[in-house]
Enzyme design. Structure first.
Site, short mmCIF file in Angstrom:
data_model
loop_
_atom_site.label_atom_id
_atom_site.label_comp_id
_atom_site.label_asym_id
_atom_site.label_seq_id
_atom_site.Cartn_x
_atom_site.Cartn_y
_atom_site.Cartn_z
N ARG A 20 3.92 31.74 -20.80
CA ARG A 20 3.55 32.94 -20.02
C ARG A 20 4.68 33.96 -20.03
O ARG A 20 5.83 33.64 -19.67
CB ARG A 20 3.23 32.50 -18.59
CG ARG A 20 3.19 33.61 -17.56
CD ARG A 20 1.87 34.27 -17.51
NE ARG A 20 1.76 35.20 -16.40
CZ ARG A 20 0.83 36.13 -16.32
NH1 ARG A 20 -0.07 36.25 -17.28
NH2 ARG A 20 0.76 36.93 -15.28
N GLN B 191 16.10 32.65 -14.08
CA GLN B 191 16.88 31.59 -13.44
C GLN B 191 16.31 31.17 -12.08
O GLN B 191 16.39 30.00 -11.70
CB GLN B 191 18.34 32.04 -13.28
CG GLN B 191 19.24 30.87 -12.96
CD GLN B 191 20.69 31.26 -12.86
OE1 GLN B 191 21.07 32.15 -12.09
NE2 GLN B 191 21.51 30.62 -13.64
N GLU C 223 0.84 -1.21 0.00
CA GLU C 223 0.00 0.00 0.00
C GLU C 223 0.88 1.26 0.00
O GLU C 223 0.62 2.23 -0.70
CB GLU C 223 -0.91 -0.03 1.24
CG GLU C 223 -1.75 1.23 1.38
CD GLU C 223 -3.14 0.96 1.93
OE1 GLU C 223 -3.42 -0.16 2.39
OE2 GLU C 223 -3.96 1.90 1.88
C1 LIG Z 1 -5.24 11.14 3.30
C2 LIG Z 1 -5.24 10.16 4.42
C3 LIG Z 1 -5.71 8.87 4.19
C4 LIG Z 1 -5.72 7.93 5.22
N1 LIG Z 1 -6.24 6.68 5.01
C5 LIG Z 1 -6.31 5.80 6.03
C6 LIG Z 1 -6.92 4.51 5.84
O1 LIG Z 1 -7.34 4.15 4.73
N2 LIG Z 1 -7.01 3.69 6.92
C7 LIG Z 1 -6.54 4.02 8.15
O2 LIG Z 1 -6.66 3.22 9.07
N3 LIG Z 1 -5.96 5.24 8.36
C8 LIG Z 1 -5.85 6.13 7.34
N4 LIG Z 1 -5.27 7.37 7.54
C9 LIG Z 1 -4.74 7.70 8.85
C10 LIG Z 1 -3.23 7.66 8.88
O3 LIG Z 1 -2.75 6.34 8.86
C11 LIG Z 1 -2.77 8.44 10.13
O4 LIG Z 1 -3.14 9.78 9.94
C12 LIG Z 1 -1.27 8.32 10.39
O5 LIG Z 1 -0.92 7.02 10.77
C13 LIG Z 1 -0.81 9.31 11.47
O6 LIG Z 1 -1.61 9.18 12.61
P1 LIG Z 1 -2.31 10.48 13.25
O7 LIG Z 1 -2.97 11.25 12.16
O8 LIG Z 1 -3.15 10.01 14.37
O9 LIG Z 1 -1.12 11.38 13.78
P2 LIG Z 1 -0.28 11.15 15.13
O10 LIG Z 1 0.17 9.75 15.23
O11 LIG Z 1 -1.02 11.74 16.27
O12 LIG Z 1 1.01 12.03 14.82
C14 LIG Z 1 0.98 13.46 14.83
C15 LIG Z 1 2.35 13.96 14.34
O13 LIG Z 1 3.37 13.47 15.22
C16 LIG Z 1 4.35 12.77 14.46
N5 LIG Z 1 4.83 11.64 15.23
C17 LIG Z 1 4.12 10.68 15.88
N6 LIG Z 1 4.92 9.78 16.45
C18 LIG Z 1 6.20 10.15 16.15
C19 LIG Z 1 7.48 9.62 16.45
N7 LIG Z 1 7.63 8.50 17.17
N8 LIG Z 1 8.58 10.27 15.96
C20 LIG Z 1 8.44 11.41 15.24
N9 LIG Z 1 7.25 11.96 14.93
C21 LIG Z 1 6.14 11.34 15.38
C22 LIG Z 1 3.61 12.30 13.19
O14 LIG Z 1 4.49 12.07 12.13
C23 LIG Z 1 2.69 13.48 12.94
O15 LIG Z 1 3.39 14.47 12.24
C24 LIG Z 1 -5.23 8.31 6.51
C25 LIG Z 1 -4.74 9.60 6.73
C26 LIG Z 1 -4.74 10.52 5.69
C27 LIG Z 1 -4.20 11.90 5.95
#
Ligand SMILES: Cc1cc2nc3c(=O)[nH]c(=O)nc-3n(C[C@H](O)[C@H](O)[C@H](O)COP(=O)(O)OP(=O)(O)OC[C@H]3O[C@@H](n4cnc5c(N)ncnc54)[C@H](O)[C@@H]3O)c2cc1C
Length: 381
Positions: free
Chosen positions: A262, A273, A236
């Site tokens: 353009r 550049q 995926e």
């Molecule tokens: C467009 C889109 C499609 C998606 N599709 C799916 C899907 O089909 N199925 C599904 O189950 N989920 C899906 N998701 C969810 C996605 O898997 C999660 O958003 C992702 O795993 C991050 O989790 P969170 O959003 O809860 O962020 P969090 O885990 O809360 O993280 C917040 C921030 O902290 C950073 N962070 C967290 N832990 C660490 C670490 N240990 N070190 C450094 N930085 C860290 C993260 O990188 C992020 O920037 C989707 C999300 C998006 C945006």
């Protein structure tokens, strides 16, 4: 397996020509519609673009991951939104499903999915389990007819349209307690909540499981299946990487054409550049990410599934390159690029999301660091 370079190139060229003729005319409308383009899914299925990544013995076409990468990028060159269909039919939860499903499960779901008639969604993320996916709480409790599911999933792609969900569940404590089940939309005990909208235009619905009965024959992976699931999920991630590069390229190509025609200060923009160097940087990032992606896909074709380290490097490079290229394209096109008259702003929004989805770039860098130092770094405090 379609790995011979000449064959692969012919396939890529003929798919791109199909996409430019048949898909490009409706590309803008599809990009701005929240609905899954089911008619286009049937068209792409008829064109033989679904099931390429799935081995023949599992019910697919057995063309391999490199061919699926060529397909998704060639389709995106004509219609960026239609690349999501190639993702759904080759890289998304369908690939994990095909890998681990029992023959009756494959028989039940695969024909509809490969015909573009049905969609499978992935329920992994939860309100308290994002990057820390193994903290998921959705519980599968034994019941005389199978398992009872209780919990909530969020952010699932295609959740507004999916016919079936591949749901990560917890059968017991710890990493070894995690596995997955298949849940049909409409199952008693599953409520699909109201849609929210991501900045990229996609809609997602929360999935609420409340004593949802999952019959025993709907178990995909029993307890202990987490590592297998993540191996499937690496496919995926490659599809996500392929679309990042492809949409970055789409925006880049639009802007390149624009800069040649353009005029400002009596000269084409391409002669400045300051802009030229932005395009040089974008091109090098896109091309190097493409090489990492093809290396990961080729190794996956050789070994069965792509490795975690190859995948992390490819997705990280592709997510950054695609977003950088789309941002450069938008900046170089000024207000025209910022307007939704072209798909440049769409490509910008989509590539932005892939830096978060499916393993954020930060989490991928953690994985790459583990590869560098040859040891695991627990992220827990
Ligand atoms: C467009 C889109 C499609 C998606 N599709 C799916 C899907 O089909 N199925 C599904 O189950 N989920 C899906 N998701 C969810 C996605 O898997 C999660 O958003 C992702 O795993 C991050 O989790 P969170 O959003 O809860 O962020 P969090 O885990 O809360 O993280 C917040 C921030 O902290 C950073 N962070 C967290 N832990 C660490 C670490 N240990 N070190 C450094 N930085 C860290 C993260 O990188 C992020 O920037 C989707 C999300 C998006 C945006």
């Amino acid at each position: 397996m379609m790995t011979e370079p000449g064959l692969l190139e012919d396939f890529r060229r003929s798919t791109e020509s199909f996409a430019k003729q048949r898909l490009a005319p409706g590309a803008r409308e599809r990009a701005h519609s929240p609905d899954y383009p089911r008619d286009t899914a049937r068209l792409l299925a008829a064109q033989g673009l679904l099931g390429l990544s799935i081995p023949e013995e599992l019910g697919g076409q057995g063309a391999g991951l490199l061919a699926a990468v060529a397909a998704i990028q060639a389709v995106a060159a004509g219609c960026p939104r239609s690349a999501d269909i190639v993702q759904a039919g080759n890289f998304g939860p369908i690939r994990t499903f095909a890998q681990y499903a029992t023959p009756p499960q494959r028989q039940r779901y695969l024909p509809g999915l490969l015909a573009g008639e049905k969609i499978i969604g992935l329920g992994m993320s939860e309100p308290d389990a994002g990057s820390a996916a193994t903290e998921l709480k959705t519980a599968a409790t034994p019941h005389r007819d199978g398992f009872l599911l209780n919990g909530t999933k969020v952010f699932s792609t295609h959740s507004a349209d999916a016919d079936v969900f591949l749901v990560y569940v917890r059968y017991g404590p710890g990493l070894d307690g995690i596995g997955s089940v298949l849940v049909d939309r409409g199952s008693p005990g599953l409520t699909v909540g109201p849609p929210s909208r991501f900045m990229n235009g996609e809609h997602w619905c929360p999935l609420y499981f409340d004593d949802c009965l999952v019959p025993g024959d709907q178990v995909l992976l029993a307890a202990g299946g987490f590592r297998k699931q993540i191996s499937g999920f690496n496919v995926e991630r490659l599809g996500n990487a392929a679309r990042s590069i492809a949409l970055g390229r789409y925006a880049f190509d639009e802007a390149r054409q624009y800069l040649l025609t353009r005029q400002q200060f009596g000269r084409p923009l391409a002669e400045f550049q300051g802009l030229q160097w932005m395009f040089a940087d974008a091109m090098v990032k896109l091309e190097s990410a493409q090489l990492l992606l093809e290396r990961a896909a080729a190794a996956g074709d050789r070994d069965g599934l792509p490795s975690a380290a190859d995948t992390a490097m490819a997705k990280y490079a592709a997510n950054e390159a695609g977003y950088f290229a789309a941002d450069v394209a938008m900046q170089a096109m000024g207000a025209t690029g910022f307007s939704d008259d072209s798909l440049v702003e769409y490509c910008f929004r989509r590539t932005r999301g892939w830096r978060i989805a499916g393993g954020s770039v930060e989490v991928l860098k953690n994985r790459i660091a583990e590869h560098v130092f040859g040891r695991r770094f627990s992220q827990r405090g």
